[in-house]
Design an enzyme around this catalytic site. Sequence first.
Site, short mmCIF file in Angstrom:
data_model
loop_
_atom_site.label_atom_id
_atom_site.label_comp_id
_atom_site.label_asym_id
_atom_site.label_seq_id
_atom_site.Cartn_x
_atom_site.Cartn_y
_atom_site.Cartn_z
N LYS A 289 0.81 -1.23 0.00
CA LYS A 289 0.00 0.00 0.00
C LYS A 289 0.84 1.27 0.00
CE LYS A 289 -3.62 -2.67 0.14
NZ LYS A 289 -3.07 -3.90 -0.44
N GLU B 250 -2.82 7.63 7.72
CA GLU B 250 -3.75 8.36 6.86
C GLU B 250 -4.74 9.14 7.70
OE1 GLU B 250 -5.97 5.63 4.48
OE2 GLU B 250 -4.50 5.58 2.88
N HIS C 168 -15.50 -5.83 7.60
CA HIS C 168 -14.74 -5.83 6.34
C HIS C 168 -15.14 -6.96 5.40
CE1 HIS C 168 -12.55 -2.70 8.22
NE2 HIS C 168 -12.13 -3.50 9.19
N ARG D 20 -7.45 -8.72 -9.15
CA ARG D 20 -8.09 -10.02 -9.39
C ARG D 20 -9.54 -9.80 -9.80
NH1 ARG D 20 -8.71 -8.99 -3.83
NH2 ARG D 20 -10.92 -8.84 -3.35
#
Length: 501
Positions: A116, A199, A234, A291
């Site tokens: 990331k 972040e 999630h 994907r």
Amino acid sequence: MIKKVLVANRGEIAVRVMRSCREMGIISVAVYSEADRRAMHVRYADEAYFIGPSPSSESYLNTDKIIHAAKKSGADAIHPGYGFLSENAAFAGRCLEEGIVFIGPSPEAIRSMGDKITSRRLMTEAGIPVVPGTEKINSEKLALEKAREIGCPVMVKASAGGGGKGMRLVKNEKDIVGAVRSARSEAREAFGDDSIYIEKYIESPHHIEFQVLGDQHGNIIHLFERECSVQRRHQKIVEETPSPVMTQKVREEMGSFAVAAARAVNYAGAGTVEFIVDDHLNYYFLEMNTRLQVEHPITERVVGVDLVKQQIRIANGETLDIRQDELLQFGHAIECRIYAEDPEQNFMPSPGVIRHITEPLGLGVRHDGYVYEGYEIPLFYDPMMSKLIVWAGTRKEAIARLRRALYSYKITGVKTNIRFLERIMECPDFVNGQYNTHFVDKNIDFLLFPEKHDEKIEDVAIIAAFIDYATKIKKREDKIFSKNGKSNWKDCGRRISFMRY
Ligand code: MV4
């Protein structure tokens, strides 16, 4: 030319991939573990190879065994599905070395997007909006400095993360050091990489993603968005397209950024660019999934493209035969994921033998599954049994159709989340399109305890009359069926078990 594809996966996605292969005249090869001897993907495939014990680490995740099966079968290509080896750069590289086509992007693209911190840097350089934040954080002192600079609340995230692992919300500066330490150790444990970054925390966000397709000749298109904000821990539960909050202007901007994101890593194949979107439709790149995704069918339905077929065409080196300017979103599609789990027991997985299944059918209904009567869902893998996808001309009609389909879906033997999904479709926040990633938590009482909330349903007259009717029928059925002990509708955790249409 790809003539034979080994599908390195199981369950509904393995069957889904093989269906497109068959339509394209391509031979499909299944691999299976001990627990999957009687699995649908083995029966559906043209050939099947046993690859070892039930735990995925010894079968579906074992690179050597999969490559060996590919060689033995003479497959020219491997489709990884989703999960398992689908985003494993080393596996994609190994396929290339062995002269087998990996149906997916290059190892470099997978690696760049998997890290990331790297992807944030690449996206920033490409002019794509990313969440305000940092590069790699190397010390606790720097973490505190940066948290002050950005301003709390902030999120500490693992560079190797995704899906919530190694992620910490920090509301107050004094908690930053503890969060950094625990995120680091969780990341080290889970990924063997404890790199972290920080972040700005985006409050009450939407999760909106764009489907992209790129060929090996530099052509890249996007196939519009999917709204994926209905999730729990999630784990996505319901996805729809178009997003009820999207505007045409923002859609075009985000679509162009999604294409730019793919271009920045020379992306070839099907991919998804995830954005986090706030209430004012400010959007930020979050990550790219390299994907095919679970929720790809809603895009297929609304755009009219077979994404697996496109993946195979691209892997073959063919040029994209779809132009951006000829694509449009036609009508509305919603997918919900059917799990063998018990919502009333904290969504605990409920593996077991499927005693009875009546799948919903009819206009605008697609059911991508793999279970059948007598099949035992193994406890070794994800408890997702199927995906129910509906299409209709408008969002309102799509919701009505999904309700109809869910109400007529009967499964006994295992507990399922079907009633929970019905409640989502009856929930005013969902029906009105007013939801973000907090939807499930915010409405959990409505979703889990229907009897306390029935008066809140929007088209009250129809639904209330129906529920009343269905409840009466249900009580009668319970009496009848529980006596002989053979078919007890309580098994399926459903209140409505009888449909008029
Ligand atoms: C965030 C966020 C708010 N602010 N990042 C969750 C999984 C991982 N892919 C990123 N996630 C989030 N990142 C910032 N800066 C909120 C989430 C988040 C979330 C994102 C998408 C879908 C569902 C979510 C549920 C909780 C938190």
